[in-house]
Write a protein that holds these residues in place. Sequence first.
Motif, short mmCIF file in Angstrom:
data_model
loop_
_atom_site.label_atom_id
_atom_site.label_comp_id
_atom_site.label_asym_id
_atom_site.label_seq_id
_atom_site.Cartn_x
_atom_site.Cartn_y
_atom_site.Cartn_z
N GLN A 161 0.85 -1.18 0.00
CA GLN A 161 0.00 0.00 0.00
C GLN A 161 0.88 1.23 0.00
N ASN A 162 0.81 1.98 -1.08
CA ASN A 162 1.48 3.26 -1.12
C ASN A 162 0.64 4.25 -0.34
N ILE B 54 12.98 -7.69 -1.34
CA ILE B 54 12.96 -6.79 -2.49
C ILE B 54 14.41 -6.46 -2.80
N THR B 55 14.86 -6.82 -3.97
CA THR B 55 16.25 -6.56 -4.33
C THR B 55 16.38 -5.23 -5.06
N ALA B 56 17.56 -4.65 -4.95
CA ALA B 56 17.87 -3.40 -5.66
C ALA B 56 16.75 -2.38 -5.48
N ASP C 99 9.61 2.02 -4.18
CA ASP C 99 9.26 0.89 -3.31
C ASP C 99 8.82 1.35 -1.93
N THR C 100 8.99 2.64 -1.64
CA THR C 100 8.54 3.18 -0.35
C THR C 100 7.04 2.97 -0.21
N ALA C 101 6.65 2.22 0.81
CA ALA C 101 5.24 1.85 0.97
C ALA C 101 5.11 1.02 2.24
N SER C 102 3.89 0.62 2.54
CA SER C 102 3.65 -0.36 3.61
C SER C 102 3.40 -1.71 2.96
N TYR C 103 3.98 -2.74 3.54
CA TYR C 103 3.87 -4.08 2.98
C TYR C 103 3.17 -4.98 4.00
N PHE C 104 2.22 -5.74 3.51
CA PHE C 104 1.41 -6.59 4.37
C PHE C 104 1.44 -8.03 3.86
N CYS C 105 1.53 -8.94 4.80
CA CYS C 105 1.27 -10.32 4.43
C CYS C 105 -0.18 -10.63 4.80
N HIS D 71 10.85 2.48 4.00
CA HIS D 71 11.23 3.79 3.49
C HIS D 71 12.57 3.67 2.79
N ILE D 72 12.59 4.00 1.52
CA ILE D 72 13.81 3.94 0.74
C ILE D 72 14.44 5.33 0.72
N LEU D 73 15.63 5.42 1.22
CA LEU D 73 16.33 6.70 1.31
C LEU D 73 17.12 6.97 0.03
#
Lengths: 112, 114
Positions: free
Chosen positions: A37-38, A76-78, A83-89, A109-111
Motif C-alpha cells: 500500500q502506497n 525486495i532486491t535493488a 518501493d517506499t510503501a507499507s507491505y502486508f502479508c 522507506h527507501i532513502l
Amino acid sequence: SQQGEEDPQALSIQEGENATMNCSYKTSINNLQWYRQNSGRGLVHLILIRSNEREKHSGRLRVTLDTSKKSSSLLITASRAADTASYFCATREMNRDDKIIFGKGTRLHILP
Amino acid sequence: EAGVTQFPSHSVIEKGQTVTLRCDPISGHDNLYWYRRVMGKEIKFLLHFVKESKQDESGMPNNRFLAERTGGTYSTLKVQPAELEDSGVYFCASSQDWSPGGYTFGSGTRLTVV
C-alpha cells in the motif's frame, strides 16, 4: 483473530540495497499473499505463494515460505524510491475459501 | 477488464453525520469483501458477501455500520452516525467463486471524520 505478524514494523534502507520483511502466522494456511500500500492509495497484490511451495520469484521480489515455522519472508532486491510503501502479508486459512487475514504491516522507506 | 472501483476516493464529514461508501466489484465476481485500515494500523476484515448474502460479518465493529449488496452487484457501506474513530481507509475487494489467487482490491476510500 490476528493472523500475520510482520517484522520489522518499520525499515529504512538506502536506495539500491535489499529489503527483507518477515511474516509469522498462527494457523494452517492454503496460501500466503503479500500486498503493498502506497501512502493514501489502494492495496496492490504483489505475489502469492501456496502452502506446498517454498520459494517464489516475481521480478525483484522473492518470497519464501516455511510452513513448519509458520513464517514467510519478502525480499525486495535493488530497492528503488518507488518501493517506499507499507507491505502486508495476508493468509487464507486451510479449508476456508473466504476471507484473508492481514498482518500489521511493515513500513518501508527507501532513502535517496 | 475494469477493476474494483470505489467511490468516493476521499470523504470528509463531521462527527454525527452519515456517509455511504460504494464498491463496484469486477463483473462476475460473486465474492465481495470490505476491509479497513484505521489510523495507519493493521488492515482489518469487516465483512464478506457471496452474491447478495452476507457470508461473514464478524468484523463489523458495531451497529453504526450497515453493508448491503442489492442484487449481488455493487455494495454500499453506510456509517451512521460517524464517530472520530471511524476515520481510516476503507478497502473493497472481489474474487471469483473459488479463487485460489489473490484478491483484487479497489483503491480505497479515505474517510476523515472531524
